[in-house]
Write a protein that holds these residues in place. Structure first.
Motif, PDB file in Angstrom:
ATOM      1  N   SER A 185    -122.011 -42.919 -12.801  1.00 57.79           N
ATOM      2  CA  SER A 185    -122.165 -43.180 -14.234  1.00 57.79           C
ATOM      3  C   SER A 185    -123.266 -42.317 -14.824  1.00 57.79           C
ATOM      4  CB  SER A 185    -122.478 -44.664 -14.472  1.00 57.79           C
ATOM      5  OG  SER A 185    -123.679 -45.037 -13.829  1.00 57.79           O
ATOM      6  N   TYR A 190    -124.150 -39.215 -13.853  1.00 58.68           N
ATOM      7  CA  TYR A 190    -123.651 -37.857 -14.042  1.00 58.68           C
ATOM      8  C   TYR A 190    -122.764 -37.775 -15.276  1.00 58.68           C
ATOM      9  CZ  TYR A 190    -125.285 -36.964  -9.287  1.00 58.68           C
ATOM     10  OH  TYR A 190    -126.055 -36.844  -8.157  1.00 58.68           O
ATOM     11  N   ALA A 191    -121.917 -38.775 -15.455  1.00 55.17           N
ATOM     12  CA  ALA A 191    -121.035 -38.779 -16.629  1.00 55.17           C
ATOM     13  C   ALA A 191    -121.843 -38.848 -17.917  1.00 55.17           C
ATOM     14  CB  ALA A 191    -120.061 -39.955 -16.549  1.00 55.17           C
ATOM     15  N   SER A 192    -122.890 -39.670 -17.951  1.00 54.43           N
ATOM     16  CA  SER A 192    -123.730 -39.781 -19.145  1.00 54.43           C
ATOM     17  C   SER A 192    -124.473 -38.480 -19.422  1.00 54.43           C
ATOM     18  CB  SER A 192    -124.740 -40.920 -18.977  1.00 54.43           C
ATOM     19  OG  SER A 192    -124.089 -42.170 -18.888  1.00 54.43           O
ATOM     20  N   VAL A 226    -121.382 -35.332 -19.685  1.00 53.06           N
ATOM     21  CA  VAL A 226    -120.164 -35.481 -20.501  1.00 53.06           C
ATOM     22  C   VAL A 226    -120.446 -36.258 -21.777  1.00 53.06           C
ATOM     23  CG1 VAL A 226    -117.727 -36.165 -20.513  1.00 53.06           C
ATOM     24  CG2 VAL A 226    -118.829 -35.541 -18.346  1.00 53.06           C
ATOM     25  N   MET A 259    -118.802 -42.275 -21.525  1.00 49.28           N
ATOM     26  CA  MET A 259    -118.074 -42.142 -20.268  1.00 49.28           C
ATOM     27  C   MET A 259    -118.894 -42.739 -19.129  1.00 49.28           C
ATOM     28  SD  MET A 259    -116.400 -38.730 -18.553  1.00 49.28           S
ATOM     29  CE  MET A 259    -114.934 -38.889 -17.534  1.00 49.28           C
ATOM     30  N   GLY A 260    -120.205 -42.601 -19.198  1.00 46.07           N
ATOM     31  CA  GLY A 260    -121.064 -43.216 -18.198  1.00 46.07           C
ATOM     32  C   GLY A 260    -120.962 -44.734 -18.228  1.00 46.07           C
ATOM     33  N   THR A 317    -117.634 -45.730 -16.704  1.00 49.88           N
ATOM     34  CA  THR A 317    -117.641 -45.527 -15.258  1.00 49.88           C
ATOM     35  C   THR A 317    -118.411 -46.643 -14.555  1.00 49.88           C
ATOM     36  OG1 THR A 317    -117.513 -43.124 -15.569  1.00 49.88           O
ATOM     37  CG2 THR A 317    -118.258 -43.905 -13.422  1.00 49.88           C
ATOM     38  N   ASN A 336    -112.698 -43.213 -11.280  1.00 50.68           N
ATOM     39  CA  ASN A 336    -114.047 -42.800 -10.908  1.00 50.68           C
ATOM     40  C   ASN A 336    -114.051 -41.370 -10.366  1.00 50.68           C
ATOM     41  OD1 ASN A 336    -115.403 -45.181 -11.637  1.00 50.68           O
ATOM     42  ND2 ASN A 336    -114.814 -46.175  -9.727  1.00 50.68           N
ATOM     43  N   SER A 379    -114.063 -39.188 -13.306  1.00 53.50           N
ATOM     44  CA  SER A 379    -115.401 -39.097 -13.895  1.00 53.50           C
ATOM     45  C   SER A 379    -116.259 -38.084 -13.149  1.00 53.50           C
ATOM     46  CB  SER A 379    -116.078 -40.470 -13.879  1.00 53.50           C
ATOM     47  OG  SER A 379    -115.405 -41.384 -14.705  1.00 53.50           O
ATOM     48  N   SER A 383    -117.383 -34.565 -14.788  1.00 53.73           N
ATOM     49  CA  SER A 383    -118.832 -34.348 -14.858  1.00 53.73           C
ATOM     50  C   SER A 383    -119.204 -33.018 -14.221  1.00 53.73           C
ATOM     51  CB  SER A 383    -119.581 -35.488 -14.157  1.00 53.73           C
ATOM     52  OG  SER A 383    -119.317 -36.727 -14.764  1.00 53.73           O
ATOM     53  N   CYS A 416    -118.063 -30.077 -16.409  1.00 51.56           N
ATOM     54  CA  CYS A 416    -118.960 -29.956 -17.565  1.00 51.56           C
ATOM     55  C   CYS A 416    -120.314 -29.378 -17.160  1.00 51.56           C
ATOM     56  CB  CYS A 416    -119.142 -31.320 -18.235  1.00 51.56           C
ATOM     57  SG  CYS A 416    -117.692 -31.887 -19.154  1.00 51.56           S
TER      58      CYS A 416
END
Length: 515
Positions: free
Chosen positions: A98, A100-102, A105, A109-110, A113, A411, A414, A418, A421
């Motif tokens: 979560s 890495y997604a935040s 991206v 998304m975080g 996730t 996941n 995600s 991530s 990106c």
């Protein structure tokens, strides 16, 4: 106190002090401090799926479909692993996927996730309890699976409310036993296929010829399409079996000397994939034909652990009493896994509440450090297992497999998004890949291959709901995870007014490690 083991040392977290932000940092993960928690990395559902779930995949797809499916999804999960390795070794943090997604991206998304992890654990919970009931029907076929769900459900909820201090250490040793059992079963199948059983019947790869390498599934009147559907059914099962493997990669961010230790960890995971998964499905295809009558038993409401293809292989070779021994071990595994599921789900929602991504009620703990509201919320999902009262246990098990597959595969999406990106951010800011402390030769190009494969698995995970006629129950369980994930993203974007991270504005410096 919760004992958490990682990197060979012990770390203790006392959640009674969670109102103190300094103490809360000990578990500041957004989900859970998976870098220090070996409980996350033991991956019980995938081990059980290898022993129990491969029977259905072998029946539906045949030995060649099973092997190809495990090869394909083994490649995908390995790419997810090395992507985590590159991100974690260079920009380590404690918020796992979560985070890495935040960071790369969108915070929305975080958020989605993080909740995905909670949903995955609470769905695996009734799945493991259902498996426990299926195993016990080997000895007591007259008792409905729902009865065992009540018995073991009450027991594991009580254990989680007591919050036993030896939880982590017990699970560590249990996982070691599981690995030894799986290795033993694979070896037995290999010996049986080479004629080493009491009947001395050497099958080799004969079953690839008769009844065949590819099994028709759902549409026997259209052989080519039916064989493809059999292959895709095997892909879905392989995805479920691999879920959790990527959690080893979360520890990469905490690894000293990543140039040396990350490649070592990745190679060890690759070795396990080859030996346990690929080795397991190869010997199964050698020892059991896909049309074996005992495999078909797994499709009935009277299915039991005896329908495991490993047990069937031994029985066909004349090895007596193995079913009893394996079933006994599997029962310990499933109950242990269900116990862990409540623990992990409750700590997931506790950590989400700590980050104000869940109602603050779930951040409360008693004086023993037990997050009572979080445990209660997680335990409620046990009632999903009572679908066995109206549906066959194998059917319900299939429902949970579909649900967990979607949440777990999302996941993976995600992680891959991530990573892609992050690569775009590095390019926009003029940072070369040569600066990364760990680099894998498969990246970055493999991320662009693994991502669409994973998306295809998510989109067509529920193909059986449409063939030969539309089935509402299978459709819902196969696809409900997608709108839940997307709604979480849109809700957080609207509620928090988050924006996608621009490559040129991406934070690629905080906690950066170049060695």
């Amino acid at each position: 106190m919760a004992r958490l083991f990682g990197k060979g040392d012990e770390k203790q977290v006392d959640m009674r002090t969670t109102d103190d932000p300094r103490a809360a940092d000990e578990l500041d993960t957004g989900v859970i401090d998976e870098a220090h928690d070996d409980l996350h990395r033991e991956m019980k559902p995938r081990q059980l799926s290898l022993i129990l779930g491969t029977g259905g995949a072998l029946r539906n797809g045949g030995p060649a479909s099973l092997l190809l499916a495990y090869l394909l999804m083994g490649y995908v999960v390995y790419v997810v692993m090395v992507a985590l390795g590159e991100m974690g070794a260079w920009l380590p943090h404690k918020k796992a996927f979560s985070g890495y997604a935040s960071r790369f991206v969108d915070p929305a998304m975080g958020f989605a996730t993080g909740w995905n992890y909670f949903f995955k654990y609470v769905i695996v919970l009734p799945n493991n309890l259902t498996a426990s009931g299926i195993i016990l029907q080997f000895w007591r076929p007259d008792i409905n699976v729902s009865v065992w769900i009540v018995v073991f459900g009450v027991a594991i909820v009580a254990l989680n409310l007591i919050h036993v201090s030896f939880f982590g250490e017990a699970e560590f040793w249990m996982s070691l036993v599981k690995a030894l059992v799986i290795a033993m079963l694979i070896l037995i199948c290999f010996i049986v296929a080479l004629g080493g059983g009491p009947n001395h019947h050497r099958t080799g790869f004969w079953y690839w010829k008769d009844p065949g390498a590819f099994a028709p599934y759902l549409l026997p009147e259209q052989p080519s399409l039916a064989k493809f559907l059999g292959f895709w059914a095997s892909v879905v099962q392989a995805t479920f079996a691999y879920l959790g493997t990527e959690l080893v990669g979360v520890a990469f961010g905490e690894t000293p000397n990543p140039r040396k230790n990350v490649p070592r960890a990745v190679n060890q995971t690759l070795l396990r994939i080859v030996l346990f998964y690929l080795g397991g499905v190869i010997v199964l295809g050698m020892a059991v034909p896909y049309n074996d009558p005992d495999l078909k038993v797994a499709a009935s409401s009277k299915a039991s652990g005896a329908a495991s293809p490993f047990v069937i292989a031994a029985k066909n070779a004349g090895i007596a009493r193995l079913a009893d021994a394996v079933n006994g071990l599997l029962l310990v595994f499933t109950v242990s896994a269900a116990n862990s599921d409540i623990y992990l789900a409750s700590r997931s929602v506790w950590a989400l509440a700590k980050d104000r991504q869940a109602p603050q009620l779930f951040h409360r703990t008693n004086k023993r450090g037990v997050p009572i509201p979080a445990v209660v919320l997680s335990s409620i999902f046990i009632v999903l297992g009572f679908m066995n009262a109206t549906k066959g246990s194998d059917t319900v098990f299939g429902y949970f497999v579909s649900l967990v597959t979607v949440f777990g595969a999302l996941n993976w999406v995600s992680v891959l998004v991530s990573y892609i990106c992050m690569q775009r951010g590095m390019k926009a800011q003029g940072i070369k890949r040569s600066t990364l402390p760990y680099r894998n030769f498969l990246l970055p190009w493999s991320a662009y291959i693994a991502l669409p494969i994973t998306i295809l698995v998510i989109l067509f995970n529920g193909f059986a709901a449409f063939i030969p006629t539309f089935k509402v129950d299978k459709f819902i369980t196969a696809y409900i995870g997608i709108p839940v994930y997307l709604l979480n993203i849109f809700w957080w974007k609207i509620f928090k007014k988050t924006k996608m991270v621009k490559p040129e504005e991406m934070d690629l410096q905080t906690n950066r490690r170049d060695e």
